[in-house]
Scaffold this active site. Structure first.
Site, PDB file in Angstrom:
ATOM      1  N   GLU A  74     -33.370 -13.601-103.914  1.00  0.00           N
ATOM      2  CA  GLU A  74     -33.183 -14.607-104.952  1.00  0.00           C
ATOM      3  C   GLU A  74     -33.383 -15.959-104.301  1.00  0.00           C
ATOM      4  OE1 GLU A  74     -29.696 -13.490-107.676  1.00  0.00           O
ATOM      5  OE2 GLU A  74     -29.384 -15.588-107.224  1.00  0.00           O
ATOM      6  N   ASP A 117     -22.507 -24.069-110.018  1.00  0.00           N
ATOM      7  CA  ASP A 117     -22.384 -23.753-108.603  1.00  0.00           C
ATOM      8  C   ASP A 117     -21.210 -24.445-107.940  1.00  0.00           C
ATOM      9  OD1 ASP A 117     -24.562 -21.941-107.725  1.00  0.00           O
ATOM     10  OD2 ASP A 117     -25.793 -23.440-108.743  1.00  0.00           O
ATOM     11  N   TYR A 138     -27.179  -9.358-114.350  1.00  0.00           N
ATOM     12  CA  TYR A 138     -26.403  -9.972-113.281  1.00  0.00           C
ATOM     13  C   TYR A 138     -24.971 -10.117-113.775  1.00  0.00           C
ATOM     14  CZ  TYR A 138     -25.581 -13.494-109.532  1.00  0.00           C
ATOM     15  OH  TYR A 138     -25.118 -14.197-108.461  1.00  0.00           O
TER      16      TYR A 138
END
Lengths: 390, 263
Positions: free
Chosen positions: B49, B60, B173
């Site tokens: 990734e 994040d 995911y």
């Protein structure tokens, strides 16, 4: 067509661009808001606090000497007289009542200049809610007084040291907190931006401004003017007038040192469509789609985006967007002080400054300007600016 | 067929769980990040990734934020990123997932998918683009046989899972924590339950990421998932050895081997 559509789109703008973790929370928010939006008890409570706590309705004041200067009929919508000194409190009262309804007792918010932070801290004190405000480290330093106000009101202020350390980074950090504490926490966004339903909800809460003007004005005004950062005060004034096709609207963005210099905060006049903070809208960005820093003497306009409904109404040419520079805004600020005995916020000064730009057009016409806030918070900024100019 | 499908199929035959490391293109600099990617591939990565840095990475944590900031300082452009991937594919053709936020992709219009296909990208994961809004990108990626990878989270209920899974291609995911990316001490107990719920709805492979940082967690996740995704821990090896490239690569290769050994 009513805007937004079911998915929160205003034409191609708006929508819901958020990480998956937040999706259930935003759906829950949307459903809760849908339920109370037209609920009589909720509206009764909302209006009670607007009247008895905020001090609404705010006056629509005819600015005598200013009108004489421009040979027109100029009215100021006095949002500066609200409790906490700006229009921001209309929205935070509404959202706090919604949060309580949703049984969320922890409130987070982002703030730039600190006005939305103060308005959030205020309602959290009023209703006994836990409050954490995210504020860029740079803004914490240049708006010390508002930081102290928030702390006095019982809020915890978290300085954000990532990125440019200003409003957009504060919003990033608030979103990160929300992702982490989504089950217990209500995110109180301060402007008509963010993922659906925020743009619609904040518009609804702020549109009390325009509705009051409609009932206060003896006849429909010819022209409305408001400053635009995220655009909540402008949307609050404009929205109830959108259906009156003869009412012309000007949204004034922050031109900073001038659009051509690149140092400005005019997302519509000087940006292009993109996606940030949950919505598609005009943004300041570079060729690679990275978000640029905004620049304005008015911290409350210092944001690289704008509410999606504004983007839509700009493309539709229903609202005319333009900008004035820092210099023009400060000049208008000084003028209003000596002409009317009113010290306006630097944000609102942008709207006042626009009179000069359309002075031919407004002659003989009636104009309503949203005086969205008072200038007490700007004393240092203006005095430093004037010192430097000498 | 998309390479992602092929890789998962072959791993399943061998009874293996996929190791998917994450790094940012351009951190600490373009060439070193290329060396790191090669090192990861040499030491057991089954897919990789690659993050394309964005100015406002809202999903994040601190570690990946700093990684993006270093990469942005190196002025990494989208063409640098595409070239990087093309070269990496020439080195070893494992599936590449391009990880980013929507704005850099949106501003390129259909040019993004054309460039991505040329570079050899197999999947695109746009963290702030949920299925509801993904149509305008999907219409371009579909033509190029690029999969859009979607996410599920601990907050996703059954209905939401069904909805997202109806869009999922390649793998889904699963974000193992309610929070941003970063290192956690243990895998949350609800993960196996949630992955089980996903598996009841769909046969698509499930990758688990966010918060995984060691062998113990990886072998725990292997019991019920098809892929283990690790980012922040690897970025930390970059940060800890920012002045010593050989130590950086040695740490990363050792770590990758140890993870891969339990999968």
């Amino acid at each position: 067509m009513t805007m937004p559509d079911k998915m929160g789109h205003f034409g191609i703008y708006g929508g819901r661009y958020i990480s998956e973790t937040l999706m259930p929370a935003i759906t829950e928010l949307e459903e809760s808001y849908k339920k109370i939006r037209k609920d009589k008890d909720f509206l009764k409570e909302f209006n009670f606090y607007l009247k008895n706590y905020v001090g609404r309705p705010s006056p629509l004041y005819r600015a005598e000497r200013l009108s004489r200067v421009y040979k027109s009929d100029i009215y100021l919508k006095r949002e500066d007289l609200n409790h906490t000194g700006a229009h921001k409190i209309n929205n935070t009262i509404g959202q706090a009542l919604l949060a309580i309804h949703m049984k969320k007792r922890r409130i987070i918010a982002e703030t730039g200049a600190g006005m939305h932070g103060v308005a959030t801290a205020t309602v959290c004190a009023l209703f006994g809610l836990e409050c954490e405000v995210f504020m860029g480290k740079k803004d914490v330093e240049r708006q010390k007084q508002n930081v102290f106000r928030m702390e006095l009101l019982g809020a915890k202020v978290n300085p954000v040291d990532s990125g440019a350390q200003t409003l957009k980074d504060a919003m990033n950090e608030a979103l990160r907190d929300w992702i982490t504490n989504v089950k217990t926490t209500y995110y109180m966004i301060g402007t008509v931006a963010g993922p659906h339903p925020y743009p619609q909800m904040v518009r609804d809460f702020q549109s009390v401004i325009g509705r009051e003007v409609l009932s206060q004005a003896k006849k429909l005004p010819d022209i409305l003017i408001a400053c635009i950062g995220g655009g909540s005060n402008a949307m609050g004034l404009f929205y109830p007038f959108l259906k009156y096709k003869n009412v012309k609207m000007y949204g004034i963005e922050a031109g900073g040192r001038g659009i051509k210099t690149g140092f400005h905060a005019a997302s519509i006049s000087g940006g292009k469509p993109g996606v940030l903070h949950g919505n598609k809208t005009y943004l300041l960005q570079d060729e690679f789609g990275r978000i640029k820093e905004a620049h304005s003497i008015a911290a409350g306009l210092d944001y690289p985006g704008v509410g999606p409904e504004h983007s839509y109404l700009a493309d539709e040419k229903r609202i005319n967007f333009d900008s004035v520079t820092d210099e023009e805004a400060v000049e208008a600020f000084q003028n209003l002080c000596v002409l009317e005995g009113i010290i306006p916020a630097l944000e609102s000064s942008h709207a006042i400054a626009y009179l000069e730009k359309i002075k031919k057009e407004i002659r003989g016409k009636s104009v309503v300007i949203n005086l969205s806030g008072r200038g007490d918070k700007d004393m240092h900024t203006v005095s430093d600016y004037l010192q430097e100019k000498k | 067929m998309n390479r992602i499908d092929g890789t998962f199929k072959s791993l399943r035959h061998r009874n293996r769980t996929a190791f998917i490391p994450f790094i940012s293109i351009g951190d600490p600099d373009l060439e070193t990040s290329f060396e790191i990617a090669k090192t990861l591939i040499d030491n057991g990565a089954d897919l990789i990734e690659l993050g394309y840095p964005f100015s406002d990475p809202m999903a994040d944590g601190k570690v990946i934020q700093r990684s993006y900031e270093r990469a942005i300082k190196n002025r990494i452009s989208i063409n640098d990123a595409f070239d990087f991937i093309k070269r990496l594919k020439e080195y070893r053709d494992i599936p590449v997932i391009f990880f980013t936020y929507y704005n850099p992709v949106f501003v390129m219009g259909h040019g993004f998918s054309l460039g991505a296909a040329k570079a050899g990208i197999d999947g695109v994961l746009v963290v702030d683009l949920p299925p509801e809004e993904s149509g305008e990108l999907t219409k371009h990626t579909l033509k190029q046989n690029i999969y859009q990878i979607f996410l599920l989270a601990p907050t996703s209920g059954r209905k939401r899972m069904e909805y997202v899974l109806s869009f999922a291609r390649g793998f889904v995911y699963y974000v193992s924590v309610t929070g941003v990316t970063g290192i956690r001490k243990a895998v949350s107990e609800t993960v196996s339950e949630k992955v089980g719920a996903i598996k009841k709805i769909s046969g698509i492979p499930v990758g688990v990421g966010f918060g995984i940082s060691g062998k113990e967690q990886a072998s725990e996740v292997k019991k019920y998932a098809d892929a283990v995704i690790i980012g922040s821990k690897i970025i930390q090896f970059i940060e800890n050895n920012i002045r010593d490239k050989s130590l950086m690569l040695r740490d990363i290769s050792g770590f990758a081997r140890s993870i891969s050994s339990v999968l």
